[in-house]
Design a protein around this motif. Structure first.
Motif, PDB file in Angstrom:
ATOM      1  N   HIS A  34       0.853  -1.187   0.000  1.00 55.88           N
ATOM      2  CA  HIS A  34       0.000   0.000   0.000  1.00 55.88           C
ATOM      3  C   HIS A  34       0.890   1.239   0.000  1.00 55.88           C
ATOM      4  CE1 HIS A  34      -0.082  -0.040   4.741  1.00 55.88           C
ATOM      5  NE2 HIS A  34       1.141  -0.013   4.242  1.00 55.88           N
ATOM      6  N   ALA A  35       0.260   2.409   0.003  1.00 61.55           N
ATOM      7  CA  ALA A  35       1.003   3.664   0.043  1.00 61.55           C
ATOM      8  C   ALA A  35       1.324   4.035   1.491  1.00 61.55           C
ATOM      9  CB  ALA A  35       0.180   4.780  -0.605  1.00 61.55           C
ATOM     10  N   PRO A  36       2.540   4.534   1.761  1.00 60.37           N
ATOM     11  CA  PRO A  36       2.868   4.989   3.115  1.00 60.37           C
ATOM     12  C   PRO A  36       2.112   6.260   3.468  1.00 60.37           C
ATOM     13  CG  PRO A  36       4.635   5.543   1.605  1.00 60.37           C
ATOM     14  CD  PRO A  36       3.653   4.718   0.819  1.00 60.37           C
ATOM     15  N   ARG A  37       1.945   6.497   4.763  1.00 55.48           N
ATOM     16  CA  ARG A  37       1.224   7.690   5.229  1.00 55.48           C
ATOM     17  C   ARG A  37       2.042   8.412   6.289  1.00 55.48           C
ATOM     18  NH1 ARG A  37      -3.914   8.242   3.657  1.00 55.48           N
ATOM     19  NH2 ARG A  37      -4.923   6.498   2.601  1.00 55.48           N
ATOM     20  N   LEU A  38       1.944   9.739   6.296  1.00 56.02           N
ATOM     21  CA  LEU A  38       2.649  10.535   7.293  1.00 56.02           C
ATOM     22  C   LEU A  38       2.024  10.320   8.664  1.00 56.02           C
ATOM     23  CD1 LEU A  38       3.067  13.879   5.318  1.00 56.02           C
ATOM     24  CD2 LEU A  38       4.800  12.132   5.726  1.00 56.02           C
ATOM     25  N   ALA A  39       2.879  10.092   9.658  1.00 56.37           N
ATOM     26  CA  ALA A  39       2.390   9.798  10.996  1.00 56.37           C
ATOM     27  C   ALA A  39       1.633  10.974  11.600  1.00 56.37           C
ATOM     28  CB  ALA A  39       3.562   9.416  11.899  1.00 56.37           C
ATOM     29  N   GLU A  40       2.083  12.211  11.302  1.00 54.68           N
ATOM     30  CA  GLU A  40       1.483  13.352  11.988  1.00 54.68           C
ATOM     31  C   GLU A  40       0.100  13.729  11.476  1.00 54.68           C
ATOM     32  OE1 GLU A  40       4.446  15.050   8.943  1.00 54.68           O
ATOM     33  OE2 GLU A  40       4.300  13.356  10.318  1.00 54.68           O
ATOM     34  N   ASN A  41      -0.218  13.333  10.215  1.00 46.49           N
ATOM     35  CA  ASN A  41      -1.536  13.726   9.698  1.00 46.49           C
ATOM     36  C   ASN A  41      -2.244  12.634   8.912  1.00 46.49           C
ATOM     37  OD1 ASN A  41      -0.166  13.705   7.225  1.00 46.49           O
ATOM     38  ND2 ASN A  41       0.146  15.926   7.222  1.00 46.49           N
ATOM     39  N   GLY A  42      -1.641  11.459   8.783  1.00 42.39           N
ATOM     40  CA  GLY A  42      -2.293  10.354   8.102  1.00 42.39           C
ATOM     41  C   GLY A  42      -2.328  10.465   6.591  1.00 42.39           C
ATOM     42  N   ARG A  43      -1.636  11.465   6.029  1.00 40.82           N
ATOM     43  CA  ARG A  43      -1.659  11.650   4.576  1.00 40.82           C
ATOM     44  C   ARG A  43      -0.527  10.905   3.891  1.00 40.82           C
ATOM     45  NH1 ARG A  43      -2.519  18.248   4.477  1.00 40.82           N
ATOM     46  NH2 ARG A  43      -4.600  18.273   5.438  1.00 40.82           N
ATOM     47  N   MET A  44      -0.790  10.461   2.662  1.00 42.78           N
ATOM     48  CA  MET A  44       0.256   9.859   1.855  1.00 42.78           C
ATOM     49  C   MET A  44       0.992  10.954   1.091  1.00 42.78           C
ATOM     50  SD  MET A  44      -1.690   8.362  -1.515  1.00 42.78           S
ATOM     51  CE  MET A  44      -0.188   8.470  -2.474  1.00 42.78           C
ATOM     52  N   THR A  45       2.220  10.669   0.643  1.00 39.92           N
ATOM     53  CA  THR A  45       2.943  11.596  -0.208  1.00 39.92           C
ATOM     54  C   THR A  45       3.389  10.857  -1.457  1.00 39.92           C
ATOM     55  OG1 THR A  45       5.159  11.158   0.667  1.00 39.92           O
ATOM     56  CG2 THR A  45       3.819  12.785   1.842  1.00 39.92           C
ATOM     57  N   LEU A  46       3.376  11.551  -2.585  1.00 35.25           N
ATOM     58  CA  LEU A  46       3.803  10.943  -3.838  1.00 35.25           C
ATOM     59  C   LEU A  46       5.275  10.555  -3.775  1.00 35.25           C
ATOM     60  CD1 LEU A  46       1.991  13.218  -6.446  1.00 35.25           C
ATOM     61  CD2 LEU A  46       1.330  10.925  -5.675  1.00 35.25           C
ATOM     62  N   ARG A  47       6.078  11.359  -3.079  1.00 33.50           N
ATOM     63  CA  ARG A  47       7.508  11.086  -3.009  1.00 33.50           C
ATOM     64  C   ARG A  47       7.809   9.778  -2.299  1.00 33.50           C
ATOM     65  NH1 ARG A  47      12.109  15.007  -0.207  1.00 33.50           N
ATOM     66  NH2 ARG A  47      13.894  13.648  -0.619  1.00 33.50           N
ATOM     67  N   SER A  48       7.211   9.589  -1.127  1.00 33.01           N
ATOM     68  CA  SER A  48       7.492   8.367  -0.378  1.00 33.01           C
ATOM     69  C   SER A  48       6.901   7.146  -1.070  1.00 33.01           C
ATOM     70  CB  SER A  48       6.952   8.479   1.054  1.00 33.01           C
ATOM     71  OG  SER A  48       5.566   8.714   1.061  1.00 33.01           O
ATOM     72  N   THR A  49       5.732   7.317  -1.709  1.00 36.53           N
ATOM     73  CA  THR A  49       5.139   6.206  -2.443  1.00 36.53           C
ATOM     74  C   THR A  49       5.996   5.835  -3.643  1.00 36.53           C
ATOM     75  OG1 THR A  49       2.908   6.861  -1.766  1.00 36.53           O
ATOM     76  CG2 THR A  49       3.083   5.391  -3.661  1.00 36.53           C
ATOM     77  N   ASP A  50       6.481   6.838  -4.381  1.00 34.87           N
ATOM     78  CA  ASP A  50       7.324   6.584  -5.535  1.00 34.87           C
ATOM     79  C   ASP A  50       8.622   5.895  -5.120  1.00 34.87           C
ATOM     80  OD1 ASP A  50       7.912   6.971  -8.430  1.00 34.87           O
ATOM     81  OD2 ASP A  50       9.506   8.254  -7.671  1.00 34.87           O
ATOM     82  N   GLN A  51       9.199   6.328  -4.005  1.00 32.62           N
ATOM     83  CA  GLN A  51      10.423   5.712  -3.503  1.00 32.62           C
ATOM     84  C   GLN A  51      10.189   4.242  -3.187  1.00 32.62           C
ATOM     85  OE1 GLN A  51      11.658   7.029   0.385  1.00 32.62           O
ATOM     86  NE2 GLN A  51      13.798   6.499   0.032  1.00 32.62           N
ATOM     87  N   MET A  52       9.054   3.954  -2.551  1.00 32.47           N
ATOM     88  CA  MET A  52       8.739   2.579  -2.186  1.00 32.47           C
ATOM     89  C   MET A  52       8.546   1.711  -3.424  1.00 32.47           C
ATOM     90  SD  MET A  52       5.339   1.145  -0.312  1.00 32.47           S
ATOM     91  CE  MET A  52       4.465   1.547  -1.834  1.00 32.47           C
ATOM     92  N   VAL A  53       7.789   2.218  -4.415  1.00 28.51           N
ATOM     93  CA  VAL A  53       7.524   1.445  -5.625  1.00 28.51           C
ATOM     94  C   VAL A  53       8.822   1.169  -6.382  1.00 28.51           C
ATOM     95  CG1 VAL A  53       6.408   1.516  -7.891  1.00 28.51           C
ATOM     96  CG2 VAL A  53       5.137   2.201  -5.855  1.00 28.51           C
ATOM     97  N   LYS A  54       9.685   2.177  -6.495  1.00 28.83           N
ATOM     98  CA  LYS A  54      10.970   1.981  -7.170  1.00 28.83           C
ATOM     99  C   LYS A  54      11.808   0.935  -6.461  1.00 28.83           C
ATOM    100  CE  LYS A  54      11.397   6.514  -9.388  1.00 28.83           C
ATOM    101  NZ  LYS A  54      12.118   7.813  -9.406  1.00 28.83           N
ATOM    102  N   ARG A  55      11.753   0.920  -5.135  1.00 30.47           N
ATOM    103  CA  ARG A  55      12.514  -0.059  -4.370  1.00 30.47           C
ATOM    104  C   ARG A  55      11.975  -1.471  -4.636  1.00 30.47           C
ATOM    105  NH1 ARG A  55      16.662  -0.653  -0.142  1.00 30.47           N
ATOM    106  NH2 ARG A  55      16.786   1.612  -0.243  1.00 30.47           N
TER     107      ARG A  55
END
Length: 213
Positions: A146-167
């Motif tokens: 799934h997409a990661p979410r920021l702990a402080e507000n529960g929102r996902m970011t395109l940057r962290s999701t893209d990093q995860m998918v590339k990995r």
């Protein structure tokens, strides 16, 4: 009942990105930190011709250190099987564990991964699973991304999701499977994408390389 589906992210440098979290419960206040979550248990079993490291639970900095110490203490060249049952965890810890496994393989140590029947490998755990080869799983073993979410507000970011998918792709996940997950909404932040090992093998996802009985 609290149902965990974790991907807690701090970028590989530990400073570039904020902690991220995907967990099916209201966001706590203050934001969660690593110490809010229990470390996974880590059990080492030595056989004549191999060593099994069994990780069960949340991937945290604490378990990263214990995993590093355990893997490095196995005699040089001794094959290792990393058996996983985890809802995910912190990507800083997880990425370092992945890098360690890849380095051990590059140095000539066989490092396989395994998920047994009826258990699951979710979120950050999938990256750990992909770091091994061969990658064994019982047909009923379940995997979730799934997409990661920021702990402080529960929102996902395109940057962290893209990093995860590339990995995931760099570790061997088939690009066609990644696109299938994306089309189903699995990296949109709205869906935990789950699949069984037997189906992953059937569709050529290159997640599971060997089905076990």
């Amino acid at each position: 009942m609290i149902v965990l589906g974790l991907l807690l992210a701090v970028g590989s440098s530990g400073a570039a990105t904020a902690d991220s979290l995907s967990v099916n419960r209201p966001n706590p206040a203050p934001p969660p930190v690593a110490s809010d979550f229990p470390d996974a248990t880590l059990v080492r079993v030595d056989q004549v011709d191999s060593t099994t490291l069994r990780l069960d639970g949340i991937i945290t900095p604490g378990v990263e250190q214990r995993f590093t110490d355990a893997l490095r203490s196995v005699p040089a060249g001794q094959p290792v099987v990393v058996e996983l049952s985890s809802p995910g965890g912190f990507t800083t810890a997880g990425y370092r564990m992945i890098d360690l496994m890849l380095a051990e393989r590059q140095a000539g140590r066989p490092v396989a991964t395994r998920v047994i029947g009826g258990q699951s490998c979710e979120s950050m755990c999938v990256g750990l699973y992909l770091a091994g080869y061969p990658r064994y799983a019982a047909p009923t073993a379940e995997f979730m991304v799934h997409a990661p979410r920021l702990a402080e507000n529960g929102r996902m970011t395109l940057r962290s999701t893209d990093q995860m998918v590339k990995r995931l792709v760099a570790l061997g996940a088939a690009p066609a499977w990644i696109e299938r997950v994306r089309a189903a909404g699995g990296f949109s932040g709205s869906l935990d994408y789950r699949d069984r090992a037997d189906h992953l093998a059937a569709v050529g996802a290159n997640i599971v390389t060997h089905l076990t009985r």
